[in-house]
Motif scaffolding. Sequence first.
Motif, short mmCIF file in Angstrom:
data_model
loop_
_atom_site.label_atom_id
_atom_site.label_comp_id
_atom_site.label_asym_id
_atom_site.label_seq_id
_atom_site.Cartn_x
_atom_site.Cartn_y
_atom_site.Cartn_z
N TRP A 99 1.68 5.67 -17.74
CA TRP A 99 2.41 4.40 -17.66
C TRP A 99 3.88 4.66 -17.35
CZ3 TRP A 99 0.95 -0.66 -19.98
CH2 TRP A 99 2.03 -1.53 -20.11
N ARG A 100 4.50 5.56 -18.13
CA ARG A 100 5.93 5.83 -17.95
C ARG A 100 6.20 6.47 -16.58
NH1 ARG A 100 5.12 6.41 -23.33
NH2 ARG A 100 4.64 8.62 -23.29
N GLU A 101 5.32 7.34 -16.11
CA GLU A 101 5.48 7.94 -14.78
C GLU A 101 5.45 6.87 -13.69
OE1 GLU A 101 2.77 11.15 -13.86
OE2 GLU A 101 2.85 11.83 -15.94
N VAL A 102 4.45 6.00 -13.76
CA VAL A 102 4.31 4.95 -12.76
C VAL A 102 5.50 4.01 -12.82
CG1 VAL A 102 2.93 2.93 -12.09
CG2 VAL A 102 1.79 5.09 -12.63
N GLU A 103 5.91 3.64 -14.01
CA GLU A 103 7.04 2.74 -14.18
C GLU A 103 8.31 3.34 -13.56
OE1 GLU A 103 9.03 0.11 -17.75
OE2 GLU A 103 8.13 2.03 -18.27
N GLY A 104 8.54 4.62 -13.79
CA GLY A 104 9.72 5.29 -13.23
C GLY A 104 9.69 5.33 -11.71
N THR A 105 8.54 5.65 -11.14
CA THR A 105 8.42 5.72 -9.69
C THR A 105 8.58 4.34 -9.06
OG1 THR A 105 6.91 7.60 -9.90
CG2 THR A 105 6.96 6.49 -7.78
N LEU A 106 7.92 3.33 -9.65
CA LEU A 106 7.98 1.98 -9.08
C LEU A 106 9.38 1.37 -9.16
CD1 LEU A 106 4.60 0.37 -10.18
CD2 LEU A 106 5.24 1.25 -7.93
N SER A 107 10.18 1.81 -10.12
CA SER A 107 11.54 1.26 -10.23
C SER A 107 12.38 1.61 -9.01
CB SER A 107 12.22 1.75 -11.50
OG SER A 107 12.49 3.13 -11.41
N GLU A 108 11.97 2.64 -8.26
CA GLU A 108 12.69 3.06 -7.07
C GLU A 108 12.08 2.51 -5.79
OE1 GLU A 108 12.49 7.28 -7.31
OE2 GLU A 108 13.53 7.37 -9.23
N LEU A 109 10.96 1.80 -5.88
CA LEU A 109 10.25 1.33 -4.69
C LEU A 109 10.35 -0.18 -4.55
CD1 LEU A 109 7.08 3.58 -5.06
CD2 LEU A 109 8.99 3.90 -3.48
N PRO A 110 10.26 -0.68 -3.32
CA PRO A 110 10.35 -2.13 -3.11
C PRO A 110 9.11 -2.85 -3.61
CG PRO A 110 9.86 -1.03 -1.05
CD PRO A 110 10.10 0.05 -2.07
N SER A 111 9.34 -4.04 -4.15
CA SER A 111 8.25 -4.90 -4.60
C SER A 111 8.43 -6.25 -3.95
CB SER A 111 8.25 -5.02 -6.12
OG SER A 111 9.43 -5.68 -6.55
N GLU A 112 7.42 -7.09 -4.05
CA GLU A 112 7.53 -8.44 -3.51
C GLU A 112 6.63 -9.37 -4.29
OE1 GLU A 112 4.98 -8.93 0.39
OE2 GLU A 112 6.08 -7.04 0.47
N GLY A 137 0.78 -1.23 0.00
CA GLY A 137 0.00 0.00 0.00
C GLY A 137 0.82 1.28 0.00
N PRO A 138 1.80 1.44 0.90
CA PRO A 138 2.56 2.69 0.90
C PRO A 138 3.28 2.96 -0.43
CG PRO A 138 2.88 1.53 2.97
CD PRO A 138 2.12 0.60 2.06
N ALA A 139 3.81 1.92 -1.07
CA ALA A 139 4.47 2.10 -2.36
C ALA A 139 3.43 2.48 -3.43
CB ALA A 139 5.21 0.83 -2.77
N ALA A 140 2.27 1.84 -3.40
CA ALA A 140 1.21 2.16 -4.35
C ALA A 140 0.76 3.61 -4.17
CB ALA A 140 0.03 1.20 -4.18
N CYS A 141 0.63 4.04 -2.91
CA CYS A 141 0.23 5.42 -2.63
C CYS A 141 1.24 6.41 -3.20
CB CYS A 141 0.10 5.65 -1.13
SG CYS A 141 -1.31 4.82 -0.38
N ARG A 142 2.49 6.12 -2.96
CA ARG A 142 3.55 7.03 -3.43
C ARG A 142 3.57 7.12 -4.95
NH1 ARG A 142 9.95 6.58 -2.30
NH2 ARG A 142 10.52 8.42 -3.49
N ALA A 143 3.46 5.98 -5.61
CA ALA A 143 3.51 5.96 -7.07
C ALA A 143 2.29 6.61 -7.70
CB ALA A 143 3.65 4.52 -7.57
N ALA A 144 1.13 6.47 -7.06
CA ALA A 144 -0.11 7.01 -7.63
C ALA A 144 -0.44 8.41 -7.13
CB ALA A 144 -1.28 6.07 -7.31
N GLY A 145 0.21 8.83 -6.05
CA GLY A 145 -0.06 10.17 -5.52
C GLY A 145 -1.35 10.25 -4.73
#
Length: 194
Positions: free
Chosen positions: A157-170, A39-47
Amino acid sequence: MVNTGEARSQKSAAPAPLQEPLFTEDLPESMTDAVGYRGPAACRAAGVTYRQLDYWARTGLLEPSVRNVTGSGHQRLYSFRDILVLKVIKRLLDTGVSLQQIRVAVGALREHGVADLAGITLMSDGASVYECTSDDQVIDLMRGGQGVFGIALGSVWREVEGTLSELPSERPESELPAEHPGDELRARRERKTG
């Protein structure tokens, strides 16, 4: 063009895409349901705020597609596509589109595959949301004389992709095992009930 507010006739010829799809073959693993974002990563990427995210999940506007669990100690996991749609929801809200119209637009977006989303532009006059897949459809809306704004999903798409590349995933299977050493409360509950 799909008008989420009222029916409009479509042209008989297949529309030319506004832009080429970003990925024509297989998507990278980070854009599939094999990888999720908390959730916190999704919030950050989506604003969006965590409160908005939680409300939208509970009301069914956008539930996480990688892992949607309830209860304490569990984490929802959002896919790339979920976060892309979250960012679109945020942009529509910011421009004054009603949550009711956004629900209809999100329903229409769910019918598309992830790769299809990159070739769509959403247009809105503030009351209705229109899905455009060709330059002609965009021009037709603008010729109506009414002010409209557009959201090109490819750029989102490109904005989200760029932001998510810096955030942890699992991966979804990385949930805590039943005997996780740090989960003492869970172990106590199981001993009580067992």
